[in-house]
Motif scaffolding. Sequence first.
Motif, PDB file in Angstrom:
ATOM      1  N   GLY A 178      50.049  32.464  48.856  1.00  0.00           N
ATOM      2  CA  GLY A 178      49.719  31.470  47.723  1.00  0.00           C
ATOM      3  C   GLY A 178      48.225  31.137  47.732  1.00  0.00           C
ATOM      4  N   THR A 179      47.547  31.158  48.754  1.00  0.00           N
ATOM      5  CA  THR A 179      45.990  31.001  48.917  1.00  0.00           C
ATOM      6  C   THR A 179      45.411  32.097  47.884  1.00  0.00           C
ATOM      7  N   LEU A 180      45.523  33.137  48.210  1.00  0.00           N
ATOM      8  CA  LEU A 180      45.268  34.529  47.626  1.00  0.00           C
ATOM      9  C   LEU A 180      45.281  34.300  46.104  1.00  0.00           C
ATOM     10  N   CYS A 181      46.699  33.765  45.850  1.00  0.00           N
ATOM     11  CA  CYS A 181      47.021  33.648  44.380  1.00  0.00           C
ATOM     12  C   CYS A 181      46.043  32.836  43.552  1.00  0.00           C
ATOM     13  N   MET A 182      45.843  31.582  44.252  1.00  0.00           N
ATOM     14  CA  MET A 182      44.988  30.740  43.802  1.00  0.00           C
ATOM     15  C   MET A 182      43.592  31.295  43.608  1.00  0.00           C
ATOM     16  N   VAL A 183      42.967  31.725  44.499  1.00  0.00           N
ATOM     17  CA  VAL A 183      41.664  32.379  44.535  1.00  0.00           C
ATOM     18  C   VAL A 183      41.598  33.562  43.197  1.00  0.00           C
ATOM     19  N   LEU A 184      42.508  34.435  43.174  1.00  0.00           N
ATOM     20  CA  LEU A 184      42.429  35.614  42.380  1.00  0.00           C
ATOM     21  C   LEU A 184      42.624  34.925  41.013  1.00  0.00           C
ATOM     22  N   ASN A 185      43.473  34.098  40.778  1.00  0.00           N
ATOM     23  CA  ASN A 185      43.627  33.442  39.347  1.00  0.00           C
ATOM     24  C   ASN A 185      42.372  32.598  38.913  1.00  0.00           C
ATOM     25  N   ALA A 186      41.865  31.755  40.088  1.00  0.00           N
ATOM     26  CA  ALA A 186      40.623  30.933  39.755  1.00  0.00           C
ATOM     27  C   ALA A 186      39.525  31.749  39.593  1.00  0.00           C
ATOM     28  N   PHE A 187      39.153  32.872  39.897  1.00  0.00           N
ATOM     29  CA  PHE A 187      38.316  34.013  39.734  1.00  0.00           C
ATOM     30  C   PHE A 187      38.510  34.918  38.415  1.00  0.00           C
ATOM     31  N   GLN A 188      39.754  34.409  37.864  1.00  0.00           N
ATOM     32  CA  GLN A 188      40.127  35.267  36.568  1.00  0.00           C
ATOM     33  C   GLN A 188      40.259  36.801  36.618  1.00  0.00           C
ATOM     34  N   VAL A 189      40.797  37.195  37.849  1.00  0.00           N
ATOM     35  CA  VAL A 189      40.859  38.454  38.100  1.00  0.00           C
ATOM     36  C   VAL A 189      42.216  38.777  37.224  1.00  0.00           C
ATOM     37  N   ASP A 190      42.307  40.137  36.589  1.00  0.00           N
ATOM     38  CA  ASP A 190      43.357  40.531  35.853  1.00  0.00           C
ATOM     39  C   ASP A 190      44.100  41.519  36.591  1.00  0.00           C
ATOM     40  N   PRO A 191      45.371  41.073  36.784  1.00  0.00           N
ATOM     41  CA  PRO A 191      46.422  41.853  37.736  1.00  0.00           C
ATOM     42  C   PRO A 191      46.641  43.096  37.174  1.00  0.00           C
ATOM     43  N   GLY A 192      46.535  43.500  35.989  1.00  0.00           N
ATOM     44  CA  GLY A 192      46.648  44.823  35.332  1.00  0.00           C
ATOM     45  C   GLY A 192      48.013  44.895  35.185  1.00  0.00           C
TER      46      GLY A 192
END
Length: 197
Positions: A77-91
């Motif tokens: 859950g923490t990693l999801c927050m960070v990835l989405n906050a950083f606007q990383v596209d999961p592809g």
Amino acid sequence: TPQTTMTGMESKVQVDAEKREAKSFYRRNLPDTCISFESLEGRTVFREALASGTMECYFPLASQFHTQGEPSFCGLGTLCMVLNAFQVDPGRVWKGAWRWYSENFLDCCLPLEQIEKEGITIEQFNCLAKCNGLNVESFRWNQTDVESFRRHVKRACSTPEKEAIVVSYDRRGLNQTGSGHFSPIGGYHEEKDLVLL
């Protein structure tokens, strides 16, 4: 004892609240070692830290707040927050036409079934972060000192740039229920030496 009447039926269902509470809990009060974010004191701390410029990291993280889907998914859950906050596209597609990180995407280092049973370690968190495109620098408590940690926290919390500090800590150290937990640091109050978890 609360009673509920079922629509269209004459019978009543009684709920034994004491038995239900003995087997589960709704939420726990924070111990005295913590300040509730929604309390008057928590709001004051937030405003003061915001005024001092050490809440800049809060906004991108809060805009992507994520409640973990399983008790053992705090790292995911923490990693999801960070990835989405950083606007990383999961592809890959999350739902519909949307590409968005969710916990079920974070299986590149170990199976989700294993994570659900065991949780993850900091090394596994780092692996998941790296294989999803993040640069990771990891510090263990015995590899740094408190002043260095404070400097890292202040820098990360003072910029809206794509930098976050995630902590893995033992909740028992804060007199909380449970043991290992992951959380991003959402802000820092330098004068009071407090972080927002």
